[in-house]
Design a protein around this motif. Sequence first.
Motif, PDB file in Angstrom:
ATOM      1  N   PRO A 341      -1.499   2.230   7.286  1.00  0.00           N
ATOM      2  CA  PRO A 341      -1.938   3.348   6.457  1.00  0.00           C
ATOM      3  C   PRO A 341      -2.800   2.869   5.295  1.00  0.00           C
ATOM      4  O   PRO A 341      -3.069   1.679   5.139  1.00  0.00           O
ATOM      5  N   GLY A 342      -3.207   3.808   4.456  1.00  0.00           N
ATOM      6  CA  GLY A 342      -3.890   3.468   3.215  1.00  0.00           C
ATOM      7  C   GLY A 342      -5.393   3.656   3.300  1.00  0.00           C
ATOM      8  O   GLY A 342      -6.030   3.169   4.222  1.00  0.00           O
ATOM      9  N   PRO A 361      -2.119   6.343   0.005  1.00  0.00           N
ATOM     10  CA  PRO A 361      -1.621   6.256   1.381  1.00  0.00           C
ATOM     11  C   PRO A 361      -2.414   7.147   2.334  1.00  0.00           C
ATOM     12  O   PRO A 361      -2.665   6.772   3.476  1.00  0.00           O
ATOM     13  N   ASP A 362      -2.797   8.333   1.857  1.00  0.00           N
ATOM     14  CA  ASP A 362      -3.520   9.305   2.675  1.00  0.00           C
ATOM     15  C   ASP A 362      -4.573   9.987   1.815  1.00  0.00           C
ATOM     16  O   ASP A 362      -4.484   9.998   0.575  1.00  0.00           O
ATOM     17  N   PRO A 373      -8.064   2.401   6.388  1.00  0.00           N
ATOM     18  CA  PRO A 373      -7.166   1.246   6.449  1.00  0.00           C
ATOM     19  C   PRO A 373      -7.820   0.026   7.091  1.00  0.00           C
ATOM     20  O   PRO A 373      -7.525  -1.108   6.710  1.00  0.00           O
TER      21      PRO A 373
END
Length: 446
Positions: A341-342, A361-362, A373
């Motif tokens: 993620p990220g 994260p999102d 990511p």
Amino acid sequence: MIRKKLFPAALVALNVAAAATLVATGGSTTMAATEPPKPSSACVAPGTVLTVEEQRTTLSLPGRTTPAARDFIEAAGFEGIVDDFAAKLCDYTSVGQAGTAIKAAGAALWKTAVDRAQGRLTSGTIDRYDDRPLYWARTSMSRAVREWQAPFPLTSLQRQAILRQFNYASRGIDQVAFPKNSTKLLVSGFDTYSLDASLRNSNPSGASALQLDGRTVKTKHGTVTIQAVVFPVNWTDFDQGIVEDAFGPWLVNRKDPRYQGAIDALMTISQTGRGQMNIEKWAGGFRGGSPDNNRSINWGPISAAALWPQPQPSPQFIHTTLPYQAMIDAGTGPWPVKLNPGITEWPAGTFPDPTALRTAPDPSPGSRAASAPGGNYLSNESMYRTNRLRLGTGHPTLPGGHLHISALEYPTDASALTSPAFEADRKAVVDQTVALVEAAGKAVRR
């Protein structure tokens, strides 16, 4: 491909410095320049402007005198293919004849490389998992076409069209075919890259594509068929639509009998950092400006897919739809597998303020993509373009996404093409990649 975060000013300085070094030395600081090989045919046009990739075919590894391109070509036993191709250029008598023959030679090169990788053909001395002979053979053959002084009228546009046909054929794009009554998974790898750092670089994603092309997997639910292509590491090729041209027919023409109902899943694959096997959670619609294999840089939003359906407006981020949990649960090794993620974004209304960039994260509502990511290089772009196309053709739930696989460790001797330890390391990475793709195919079949 390893995530890169250089910004434009730094990249321009890097590119100018690299170019100055190459002009002064005839190669990078880790390469030795050699005299160009003698033409293999009489019909070579003097003073032809070559691409940066083609220019590297004359460079040698440290401590060696022959060009690295030739070293890898001969190590795989591909010299007959390359030399015969160049010699035959003088014999063509028309554009049509030349175009047909050169495209067929590209397809034959791809088939030979796949057959050798999968053990159906034994040639040369280098490991069959090696992706570099295909890259250097293709680049040498494309140079021959660019330098070719045809014995008949040939316009620049016609030459470029012939080169395009050769390029697609030698990357497997024109050879994709699936049987009926099978789950169809189309995957892609990449050429080697960062060649100014070392001419002996390999790309395990390209090596994986050679192992995966045509592979069938039997399950209790039925058969999975995998087909593979290999993409160039060049912004220009992506702008001209090579990704959409490879995947698009298998998403748009679902009712065309030539496509046998089209694909059931898609996956792009590339190299990341050492010891990582990452299923990327997001693709981002932005280019970070890192140099490609022709030392071109590009910073800004990913270009539109000309002639192909796409969402309007183009999304900033696209979420993976791969069966990532099944891939993680498959228990492959030696490297750990995770959903990665990220993202890096400009919050709504802040683009392009460099001080406003933030990681999260999102994505947040209304934000602009800066990096996903998996970064903002061509690996991220391969995921973005294929999945933008997936959405644009009306397949929001069709499994699609990107797998980043471990980088390799090279022999300590900078002049060595390979070593047993290097070959074992690449085989381990490629075998795990194949197992992860098969796990995805099995999950889709279920």
